[in-house]
Each structure stands twice: as C-alpha cells, then as structure tokens.
Design a protein around this motif. Structure first.
Motif, PDB file in Angstrom:
ATOM      1  N   GLN A  56     -38.948  73.492  67.148  1.00  0.00           N
ATOM      2  CA  GLN A  56     -38.106  72.613  67.882  1.00  0.00           C
ATOM      3  C   GLN A  56     -37.646  71.494  67.101  1.00  0.00           C
ATOM      4  OE1 GLN A  56     -39.753  71.701  71.805  1.00  0.00           O
ATOM      5  NE2 GLN A  56     -39.912  73.869  72.438  1.00  0.00           N
ATOM      6  N   VAL A  57     -37.203  71.997  65.859  1.00  0.00           N
ATOM      7  CA  VAL A  57     -36.688  70.784  64.904  1.00  0.00           C
ATOM      8  C   VAL A  57     -35.224  70.578  65.348  1.00  0.00           C
ATOM      9  CG1 VAL A  57     -36.408  70.138  62.467  1.00  0.00           C
ATOM     10  CG2 VAL A  57     -38.285  71.635  63.262  1.00  0.00           C
ATOM     11  N   VAL A  58     -35.012  69.302  65.652  1.00  0.00           N
ATOM     12  CA  VAL A  58     -33.758  68.871  65.911  1.00  0.00           C
ATOM     13  C   VAL A  58     -33.440  67.466  65.220  1.00  0.00           C
ATOM     14  CG1 VAL A  58     -31.875  68.256  67.547  1.00  0.00           C
ATOM     15  CG2 VAL A  58     -33.754  70.032  68.062  1.00  0.00           C
ATOM     16  N   PHE A  59     -32.367  67.481  64.078  1.00  0.00           N
ATOM     17  CA  PHE A  59     -31.847  66.364  63.418  1.00  0.00           C
ATOM     18  C   PHE A  59     -30.692  65.618  64.211  1.00  0.00           C
ATOM     19  CE2 PHE A  59     -33.635  68.951  60.123  1.00  0.00           C
ATOM     20  CZ  PHE A  59     -34.298  68.185  59.357  1.00  0.00           C
ATOM     21  N   THR A  60     -30.705  64.683  64.866  1.00  0.00           N
ATOM     22  CA  THR A  60     -29.656  63.958  65.585  1.00  0.00           C
ATOM     23  C   THR A  60     -28.726  62.627  64.898  1.00  0.00           C
ATOM     24  OG1 THR A  60     -31.566  62.539  66.638  1.00  0.00           O
ATOM     25  CG2 THR A  60     -30.946  64.599  67.882  1.00  0.00           C
ATOM     26  N   GLN A  61     -29.333  62.168  63.902  1.00  0.00           N
ATOM     27  CA  GLN A  61     -28.684  61.032  63.023  1.00  0.00           C
ATOM     28  C   GLN A  61     -29.074  61.141  61.646  1.00  0.00           C
ATOM     29  OE1 GLN A  61     -27.043  58.188  64.135  1.00  0.00           O
ATOM     30  NE2 GLN A  61     -26.792  59.025  66.120  1.00  0.00           N
ATOM     31  N   PRO A  62     -27.855  60.973  60.885  1.00  0.00           N
ATOM     32  CA  PRO A  62     -28.377  60.972  59.450  1.00  0.00           C
ATOM     33  C   PRO A  62     -28.941  59.727  59.017  1.00  0.00           C
ATOM     34  CG  PRO A  62     -26.063  60.516  59.878  1.00  0.00           C
ATOM     35  CD  PRO A  62     -26.489  60.929  61.383  1.00  0.00           C
ATOM     36  N   VAL A  63     -29.733  59.511  58.158  1.00  0.00           N
ATOM     37  CA  VAL A  63     -30.250  58.175  57.808  1.00  0.00           C
ATOM     38  C   VAL A  63     -29.974  57.858  56.354  1.00  0.00           C
ATOM     39  CG1 VAL A  63     -32.541  57.370  57.300  1.00  0.00           C
ATOM     40  CG2 VAL A  63     -32.286  59.030  59.091  1.00  0.00           C
ATOM     41  N   GLN A  64     -29.625  56.673  56.272  1.00  0.00           N
ATOM     42  CA  GLN A  64     -28.766  56.033  54.972  1.00  0.00           C
ATOM     43  C   GLN A  64     -30.132  55.393  54.077  1.00  0.00           C
ATOM     44  OE1 GLN A  64     -25.797  56.448  54.567  1.00  0.00           O
ATOM     45  NE2 GLN A  64     -25.664  57.118  56.575  1.00  0.00           N
ATOM     46  N   VAL A  65     -29.896  55.438  52.657  1.00  0.00           N
ATOM     47  CA  VAL A  65     -30.620  54.906  51.697  1.00  0.00           C
ATOM     48  C   VAL A  65     -30.838  53.271  51.989  1.00  0.00           C
ATOM     49  CG1 VAL A  65     -30.677  54.024  49.230  1.00  0.00           C
ATOM     50  CG2 VAL A  65     -29.738  56.272  49.660  1.00  0.00           C
ATOM     51  N   GLY A  66     -32.223  53.054  51.958  1.00  0.00           N
ATOM     52  CA  GLY A  66     -32.516  51.516  52.518  1.00  0.00           C
ATOM     53  C   GLY A  66     -33.062  51.552  53.826  1.00  0.00           C
ATOM     54  N   ASP A  67     -32.693  52.527  54.676  1.00  0.00           N
ATOM     55  CA  ASP A  67     -33.363  52.542  55.911  1.00  0.00           C
ATOM     56  C   ASP A  67     -34.756  52.430  56.011  1.00  0.00           C
ATOM     57  OD1 ASP A  67     -30.616  52.082  56.999  1.00  0.00           O
ATOM     58  OD2 ASP A  67     -30.496  54.501  57.716  1.00  0.00           O
ATOM     59  N   LEU A  68     -35.319  52.067  56.979  1.00  0.00           N
ATOM     60  CA  LEU A  68     -36.583  52.432  57.439  1.00  0.00           C
ATOM     61  C   LEU A  68     -36.945  53.868  58.357  1.00  0.00           C
ATOM     62  CD1 LEU A  68     -38.341  48.787  58.004  1.00  0.00           C
ATOM     63  CD2 LEU A  68     -38.876  50.383  55.924  1.00  0.00           C
ATOM     64  N   VAL A  69     -37.749  54.761  58.066  1.00  0.00           N
ATOM     65  CA  VAL A  69     -37.894  55.691  58.881  1.00  0.00           C
ATOM     66  C   VAL A  69     -39.144  55.565  59.397  1.00  0.00           C
ATOM     67  CG1 VAL A  69     -38.142  58.103  59.021  1.00  0.00           C
ATOM     68  CG2 VAL A  69     -36.171  57.316  57.733  1.00  0.00           C
ATOM     69  N   GLY A  96     -33.256  45.817  63.544  1.00  0.00           N
ATOM     70  CA  GLY A  96     -34.418  46.019  64.379  1.00  0.00           C
ATOM     71  C   GLY A  96     -34.138  47.019  65.353  1.00  0.00           C
ATOM     72  N   THR A  97     -32.890  47.512  65.532  1.00  0.00           N
ATOM     73  CA  THR A  97     -32.667  48.512  66.582  1.00  0.00           C
ATOM     74  C   THR A  97     -33.092  49.877  65.839  1.00  0.00           C
ATOM     75  OG1 THR A  97     -30.174  48.887  65.883  1.00  0.00           O
ATOM     76  CG2 THR A  97     -30.761  47.203  67.640  1.00  0.00           C
ATOM     77  N   ALA A  98     -33.575  50.636  66.813  1.00  0.00           N
ATOM     78  CA  ALA A  98     -33.896  52.293  66.099  1.00  0.00           C
ATOM     79  C   ALA A  98     -33.150  53.341  67.091  1.00  0.00           C
ATOM     80  CB  ALA A  98     -35.468  52.248  66.341  1.00  0.00           C
ATOM     81  N   VAL A  99     -32.912  54.350  66.446  1.00  0.00           N
ATOM     82  CA  VAL A  99     -32.234  55.506  66.977  1.00  0.00           C
ATOM     83  C   VAL A  99     -33.221  56.866  66.394  1.00  0.00           C
ATOM     84  CG1 VAL A  99     -30.048  54.568  67.312  1.00  0.00           C
ATOM     85  CG2 VAL A  99     -30.650  55.781  65.195  1.00  0.00           C
ATOM     86  N   ILE A 100     -33.117  57.716  67.236  1.00  0.00           N
ATOM     87  CA  ILE A 100     -34.062  58.804  66.927  1.00  0.00           C
ATOM     88  C   ILE A 100     -33.120  59.651  65.888  1.00  0.00           C
ATOM     89  CG2 ILE A 100     -34.892  61.223  67.817  1.00  0.00           C
ATOM     90  CD1 ILE A 100     -35.793  59.885  70.378  1.00  0.00           C
ATOM     91  N   ALA A 101     -33.745  59.935  64.798  1.00  0.00           N
ATOM     92  CA  ALA A 101     -33.093  60.637  63.669  1.00  0.00           C
ATOM     93  C   ALA A 101     -33.546  62.094  63.758  1.00  0.00           C
ATOM     94  CB  ALA A 101     -33.402  60.188  62.334  1.00  0.00           C
ATOM     95  N   CYS A 102     -34.854  62.387  64.134  1.00  0.00           N
ATOM     96  CA  CYS A 102     -35.019  63.680  64.262  1.00  0.00           C
ATOM     97  C   CYS A 102     -36.265  63.900  65.047  1.00  0.00           C
ATOM     98  CB  CYS A 102     -35.627  64.308  62.758  1.00  0.00           C
ATOM     99  SG  CYS A 102     -36.165  65.911  62.529  1.00  0.00           S
ATOM    100  N   ALA A 103     -36.589  65.135  65.701  1.00  0.00           N
ATOM    101  CA  ALA A 103     -37.847  65.331  66.540  1.00  0.00           C
ATOM    102  C   ALA A 103     -38.350  66.747  66.218  1.00  0.00           C
ATOM    103  CB  ALA A 103     -37.563  65.084  67.996  1.00  0.00           C
ATOM    104  N   ALA A 104     -39.458  67.050  66.212  1.00  0.00           N
ATOM    105  CA  ALA A 104     -40.045  68.401  66.043  1.00  0.00           C
ATOM    106  C   ALA A 104     -41.506  68.416  66.653  1.00  0.00           C
ATOM    107  CB  ALA A 104     -40.233  68.632  64.576  1.00  0.00           C
ATOM    108  N   ARG A 105     -41.915  69.693  67.011  1.00  0.00           N
ATOM    109  CA  ARG A 105     -43.153  70.208  67.486  1.00  0.00           C
ATOM    110  C   ARG A 105     -43.961  70.936  66.449  1.00  0.00           C
ATOM    111  NH1 ARG A 105     -43.257  73.326  72.842  1.00  0.00           N
ATOM    112  NH2 ARG A 105     -43.577  75.179  71.413  1.00  0.00           N
TER     113      ARG A 105
END
Ligand SMILES: CC(C)(COP(=O)(O)OP(=O)(O)OC[C@H]1O[C@@H](n2cnc3c(N)ncnc32)[C@H](O)[C@@H]1OP(=O)(O)O)[C@@H](O)C(=O)NCCC(=O)NCCS
Length: 141
Positions: A56-69, A96-105
């Motif tokens: 159930q791997v789902v990528f929902t947002q790209p993540v940029q250089v310099g971001d925290l994950v 300080g805002t956060a969005v889901i980039a990926c989820a998995a089980r």
C-alpha cells in the motif's frame, strides 16, 4: 501520540537524495520508511526483525531539497511471528506546516538466533494495544 513502540525519525533532504527532477528519490524515501518501521517493530519484538512485505505504498506529494521529512512509524497489528507497521512520511515546510508525502504498510518477522520466525505476541507488555499511526504529525523531533 499512539500507544506502543514507535520508530519516528526525521531527515533533511540533501542534494544526494534527489532524482533527475530535483525532488526526493522515491527509493530513498522508502529506505527511510523501512528504517523507521524496523525500529518500531524491533522495539516491540525485542529481537532481530526483517522486512517481509511493503504494501500500500502511495506517494502523494513531491519533496524538495532542503525540506525536512518526518517519518512516523506505529505498530498497527501483531501476528504470531509478524509485526505490521503503518508508516507516514510528512513533508515539513519551513513555516512549520506539514503535508503527507507518502504512506505505506510494512510487515516484519522476528527471527531467532538461527534465522527462523519466532513468536512475538506479548514480547512488549507495555504495548498490549498498539494503535494505528496518527493522521497529523507529532511534535517536531
Ligand atoms: C521473513 C522470512 C524469514 C519468513 O519466512 P517464511 O518461511 O515465509 O515464514 P512463515 O511462512 O512462517 O511466515 C512468517 C510470518 O510472516 C508472514 N508473512 C510471510 N509472507 C508475508 C507477506 N508476503 N506479507 C505479509 N506477511 C507475510 C506470515 O503471515 C507469518 O506471520 P504470522 O506468524 O504472524 O502469522 C523469509 O521470508 C525471509 O528470510 N525473507 C527475506 C527477509 C529479508 O531479507 N528482508 C530484507 C532485509 S531486512
């Protein structure tokens, strides 16, 4: 915060982590998520664990250089020899805002000294009723 062992970790995305588009390489993110989930599972099992499935791997947002994950890993099911972990990767922006980039089980199997699956239920008495991962990020690491 959910009950039970967790494996939360935070990474800064560096230039060496990105793909040809300049965004975080998905394989690198899965590596980080596997590592976070392994920590949660090993904390529960109190043994060596190995990854047997990533689903159930789902990528929902790209993540940029310099971001925290920020990666949150919480146990959501204990089997006989297996431990399933729900993992959520949050992209944390500078404000300080956060969005889901990926989820998995992910599912791990505990091994004995001979490398054979070994029962885990009750291995961590403090975590009798582990909960699923939360839907909002915990406080910063
Ligand atoms: C993990 C491993 C030891 C399991 O061996 P196995 O002979 O399949 O063991 P079993 O059939 O007894 O299954 C063990 C548990 O894994 C679970 N499992 C097996 N395949 C699975 C799958 N595809 N998805 C989810 N769970 C799975 C079983 O349901 C069982 O769980 P339970 O005891 O809680 O009911 C073996 O498959 C292995 O060594 N895989 C390679 C692991 C690895 O190298 N990972 C990457 C590095 S960490």
């Amino acid at each position: 915060m959910s009950a039970g062992p967790r494996g939360d970790i935070t990474h800064r995305v560096l230039p060496s982590d990105v793909n040809h588009l300049g965004t975080l390489f998905g394989g690198r993110l899965l590596e980080w998520m596997d590592g976070a989930a392994e920590i949660a599972a090993a904390r529960y099992a109190r043994r060596v664990v190995v990854t047997v499935a990533m689903e159930q791997v789902v990528f929902t947002q790209p993540v940029q250089v310099g971001d925290l994950v920020r990666i949150e890993a919480a146990i959501d099911r204990i089997g006989r020899t297996s431990i399933r972990v729900q993992v959520t990767a949050w992209r944390e922006l500078t404000d300080g805002t956060a969005v889901i980039a990926c989820a998995a089980r992910l599912t791990f199997v505990a091994l004995d000294a001979s490398g054979r699956p070994v029962p885990v239920r009750g291995a961590c008495p403090d975590a009798d009723a582990p909960q699923a991962a939360e839907t909002s990020p915990s406080s910063p690491a």
